[in-house]
Structure formats: structure tokens, C-alpha cells
Design a protein around this motif. Sequence first.
Motif, mmCIF file in Angstrom:
data_model
loop_
_atom_site.group_PDB
_atom_site.id
_atom_site.type_symbol
_atom_site.label_atom_id
_atom_site.label_comp_id
_atom_site.label_asym_id
_atom_site.label_seq_id
_atom_site.Cartn_x
_atom_site.Cartn_y
_atom_site.Cartn_z
ATOM 1 N N ALA A 94 0.832 -1.209 0.000
ATOM 2 C CA ALA A 94 0.000 0.000 0.000
ATOM 3 C C ALA A 94 0.865 1.258 0.000
ATOM 4 O O ALA A 94 0.590 2.223 -0.704
ATOM 5 C CB ALA A 94 -0.926 -0.018 1.210
ATOM 6 N N LEU A 95 1.933 1.218 0.782
ATOM 7 C CA LEU A 95 2.859 2.355 0.822
ATOM 8 C C LEU A 95 3.429 2.601 -0.572
ATOM 9 O O LEU A 95 3.463 3.734 -1.060
ATOM 10 C CB LEU A 95 3.994 2.054 1.803
ATOM 11 N N ASP A 96 3.838 1.522 -1.205
ATOM 12 C CA ASP A 96 4.437 1.572 -2.535
ATOM 13 C C ASP A 96 3.450 2.154 -3.557
ATOM 14 O O ASP A 96 3.828 2.922 -4.437
ATOM 15 C CB ASP A 96 4.797 0.140 -2.957
ATOM 16 N N ALA A 97 2.189 1.781 -3.407
ATOM 17 C CA ALA A 97 1.156 2.206 -4.361
ATOM 18 C C ALA A 97 0.640 3.605 -4.053
ATOM 19 O O ALA A 97 -0.263 4.099 -4.723
ATOM 20 C CB ALA A 97 0.010 1.198 -4.343
ATOM 21 N N GLY A 98 1.177 4.218 -3.005
ATOM 22 C CA GLY A 98 0.742 5.571 -2.659
ATOM 23 C C GLY A 98 -0.573 5.602 -1.906
ATOM 24 O O GLY A 98 -1.135 6.667 -1.647
ATOM 25 N N ALA A 99 -1.055 4.412 -1.518
ATOM 26 C CA ALA A 99 -2.363 4.345 -0.857
ATOM 27 C C ALA A 99 -2.335 4.917 0.557
ATOM 28 O O ALA A 99 -3.385 5.157 1.157
ATOM 29 C CB ALA A 99 -2.857 2.896 -0.818
ATOM 30 N N LEU A 100 -1.120 5.105 1.093
ATOM 31 C CA LEU A 100 -1.045 5.640 2.448
ATOM 32 C C LEU A 100 -0.738 7.138 2.452
ATOM 33 O O LEU A 100 -0.644 7.748 3.513
ATOM 34 C CB LEU A 100 0.039 4.900 3.253
ATOM 35 N N ASP A 101 -0.583 7.717 1.245
ATOM 36 C CA ASP A 101 -0.161 9.118 1.158
ATOM 37 C C ASP A 101 -1.058 10.053 1.954
ATOM 38 O O ASP A 101 -0.580 10.969 2.620
ATOM 39 C CB ASP A 101 -0.124 9.573 -0.315
ATOM 40 N N ALA A 102 -2.362 9.813 1.872
ATOM 41 C CA ALA A 102 -3.287 10.731 2.530
ATOM 42 C C ALA A 102 -3.691 10.252 3.926
ATOM 43 O O ALA A 102 -4.419 10.928 4.640
ATOM 44 C CB ALA A 102 -4.530 10.902 1.671
ATOM 45 N N ALA A 103 -3.182 9.071 4.317
ATOM 46 C CA ALA A 103 -3.637 8.483 5.586
ATOM 47 C C ALA A 103 -2.956 9.147 6.784
ATOM 48 O O ALA A 103 -1.822 9.588 6.692
ATOM 49 C CB ALA A 103 -3.353 6.993 5.596
ATOM 50 N N ASP A 104 -3.689 9.168 7.887
ATOM 51 C CA ASP A 104 -3.148 9.742 9.115
ATOM 52 C C ASP A 104 -2.376 8.658 9.880
ATOM 53 O O ASP A 104 -2.964 7.645 10.253
ATOM 54 C CB ASP A 104 -4.318 10.258 9.970
#
Length: 496
Positions: free
Chosen positions: A438-448
Motif C-alpha cells: 500500500a505504501l508503494d502504491a501511494g495508498a497511504l499518502d493521505a492516511a493519518d
Amino acid sequence: MSGTDGDLDALKARVEQAALGPSVEERGTILALADGLATVSGLPGAELNELVAFPTGARGFVMTLDEDKLHVTFLDPATGLSAGDAVSRTGTLISVPVGEALLGRVIDPLGRPLDGKPAPTTSEARPAERPAPAIIERDFVSEPVETGLLAVDALFAIGRGQRELIIGERQTGKTSIAVDAILNQKGGDMICIYVAIGQRLSAVSRVIDAVERRGDPARTLFVVAEATAEPGLQWIAPFAATSIAEWFRDRGQHVLIVYDDLTKHAATHRELALLSHQPPGREAYPGDIFYLHARLLERSAKMSAAKGAGSLTALPIAEIEAGNLSAYIPTNLISISDGQIVTSAQLFAANQRPAIDVGLSVSRVGGKAQWGAMKAVAGRLRLDYAQYLEMKMFSRFGGFGDAAMKARMAHGAKIAALLNQPRFAPVPVMVQIALLAALDAGALDAADPAGFEALKTALAPRIAAEPRLKALSDHPAKLSDADRALLVDLVKAVLP
Ligand SMILES: Nc1ncnc2c1ncn2[C@@H]1O[C@H](COP(=O)(O)OP(=O)(O)O)[C@@H](O)[C@H]1O
Ligand SMILES: [Mg+2]
């Protein structure tokens, strides 16, 4: 006076049977007593590591052999003994009981119970010092030891049969890393042995308590020689515990052993060496200190198929002062191990948990043992994270205007938050893979990042409930694009 003849005959027979050669009984004498050590004369046939007995019932073992005297290290208190007292050989080397019955127990390095339960019933004993397996008896390190710590499993994977040093200043989380690794073996096929050397009993009880509450106590063994134990017991502890571990290893089982810690062990060795007048070398350690720890850690191994394919993985712990990794004992241990996890007081103070210094840590053989799926998602992690830590240092002198830089800083901060882990909160390997994908896919970019702990716990049941991920979970050797996408979707679904 009948019977005289008979008496005479009996006497004759006895005389004829009597062995007339010199009768040899080796008796020695205590020349001097010092803390935990006796200088002994006599006993010319005594061997290194041979047990000797004193008239009080106390026992010791031969630590050094000189031409005219020898030094005996006590395994029991020397109370009641004084110079001039006798010493006798036992003909047996210092050894430790081995076997299944030791699991779940707290024992001293001679196998005596410390947990208030009866002595474990074992049928076999092994010498505390045994030769390390030969090269031909070994296999390559190829299977992982999962610690449940993202910072270890993703960045510095440890393989079965590896020796990974955990080194850092006091109170930087060294013991906690090792204990978390032990706790994570719950439900698995690993047997864990925690060897406490020279620690306060309260510290040891905390570890035992953690395992009893959260681990698999029935498959864990504690070998304890606490700070107040005879120096000889502290000295022999890691060797004796390794002999116990080898019994399982040689039956094809897998063992994780933690030596906590070898700095204290080195100090005990130095103390005994100085008392026995061995010539002091660097930092007053005797010249054989390197060899002492090398021959201990050489016994960790992944065994070949012909030898049962068992393994002994070692996590030796060492304490340093003022961040000085280049002191004598740390450099020795670093060169003997297959890598080191360095904990940092600075990172600890900055609330990074575990406080692992990514720049100084390395795992030399573990990469080959890391799951393929983990490799696929963790490849860039170390570099990105190291760069972030560096940039963070520099950013103290002024902010970054550049948007690309800002993005990399934000990405780095996400990595730091992901790697942050409280104690007793193991992250299963599939959850680690999902998070990193998820980190790699940018899925955590907006996560707190405040929600990451909850995310870690929520993901495990989701992954387990996904039949399409069963094959991957059973054997995460490869990560297909479909599985990767599915894992990222699961993370997105759990994120608020
Ligand atoms: N991951 C962690 N999260 C929270 N606290 C931690 C963590 N790791 C260690 N600690 C705390 O830091 C302190 C020192 O840890 P410890 O493992 O005993 O250090 P060391 O063995 O290096 O002296 C302990 O109070 C421990 O509970
Ligand atoms: Mg500790």
C-alpha cells in the motif's frame, strides 16, 4: 585352634589378589581462594572444563591449566573452604542435562530448577562446550525467522541458522526486540531459549512474565545466571544453554536462542582471567576473548538435510557505551556475527520504537531467507528511509521549498510511522506485506499515521478471510500483480 589355617588361606588369597602396582588417587590442595576462583596444586591429570569437588560438596570446573597449578572456577559458593583444603577430580566434564523436559522451565546453567518446581527428569547430559558443526554438516540459510517487527522483517530479515547481533546503549530496547521475536514464535515451530547472564533478577522476571502472558511458555526455556550467581555459572551459561539448544537442533527442530548479554559475559571472563593472572590484553580482556565468543556463536547453524535440517538461530545482545561501536568487545562480536541490529539512544529519545539505526544495521545472510513477496514490496524501503532520516537532519537548517523534496519527506515520514511499533504488538508477515504494498502504491499518502496501529490489527482478519490470498499466505514466495492489487485494496478498505 581350628580355623587358623582357614584364616591364613584367606589372608594368602587376599595378598595374592592385591594389586601391587602404585595406586593412583589424584588429590589436590587449595593454594588460594579469590572471588569465585581457587588456585589449586596437584591434580596433574585434570582436564580443561573437568568438574572437581571440594569437601563441602561445592563443585567447580578447571578453567586454566598451568604446569604446576590450575585454576578452578566455583559453581557453588565457596563458603566453609580455605587454603589447604582438599580438591578431588570427578573425571567428568562440566555438562548440562538436555531434553524435552526442560521446555517450559526456568533453570540455572547446570539444569537445576529456579522455578520452584521439581528437577526436570532428563535421561541425557551433554558437555557445555561442544564442537561447532563442520561446514559439510551445514546448509545455506534459506528460511526466515519472523520477528513480527516490521523494522526487522522488512529491512534486516533474519534467517534460520543466522547469528544477528543486537547492539546498542542501555535502555534502547535491545531486550525488547529479542523478547518480541520470541513472543512472535507463538503457534509456530520454533523453540525459544532465553539466556540471562549477569542481569538483575527483576529484569529476568519481566521477561519470563512477558512470555508467560503473551508467548508460548511451554515451548520456551529460560537459562538464568543472574548478577549475584557465581561467576562460574555466569561464565558457563551461554555454553550450557547452547548444548541444550543443540539437542533440539540435532533432532531436526528449530531453535531461537537469545544471549542477554555477551558484554556482561565478557566482563565475567575478564574478571576470572585477571584473578587467575592471565596476561591482560586490550581493555584488560585476556587474549582469548575473541575465540571464546567465536566458538560459542559458531555453534549456531542451519543443518544439512543429511543432519536432519534443523537450525539454531542466535540473537546475541551487546551493550555499548556512548554509542561507541568500535570498542573491543563490540568490534569482536560484530565481526563474529552475520549482521547487527543497532539500537540508537537518539532515535529512542525521539520516540522511534524500535529505535533501530537503519544506517548502521545490516543483515548479511538474511536477505536470502526473506520471503519473495516481502522482497517485492520492501526493495526500496531502506534507501527511502535512510534518505529521509538524512534529509530530516538537514531540514533543521531550513525547510525544503522543492515540491519533489517535500513529497519524499512526506513519504519518509510515512515509513517512519509504519515502522513504529509498540512492544507486544507483532505484525504478521502478510500484514507487513500488505502495508508495504500500500505504501508503494501511494495508498497511504493521505492516511493519518495515528491510525496505523489500528490498521495493523484490523488487516489480519481481513487477509485471513480472503480465500484468494490463501496460497500467498501459506507460502509468500512470490507476489503476483493480482495479489498485490488485492492487498492494496484491502488496506484502502480498512483505512478510514
Ligand atoms: N517498541 C517499544 N515500545 C515501547 N516501549 C519500548 C519499546 N521497546 C522498548 N521499550 C521500553 O524501553 C525500555 C528499555 O527497553 P529494554 O528492552 O529493556 O532496553 P535494553 O535492553 O536496551 O536496556 C523499557 O522500559 C521498555 O519497556
Ligand atoms: Mg536489556
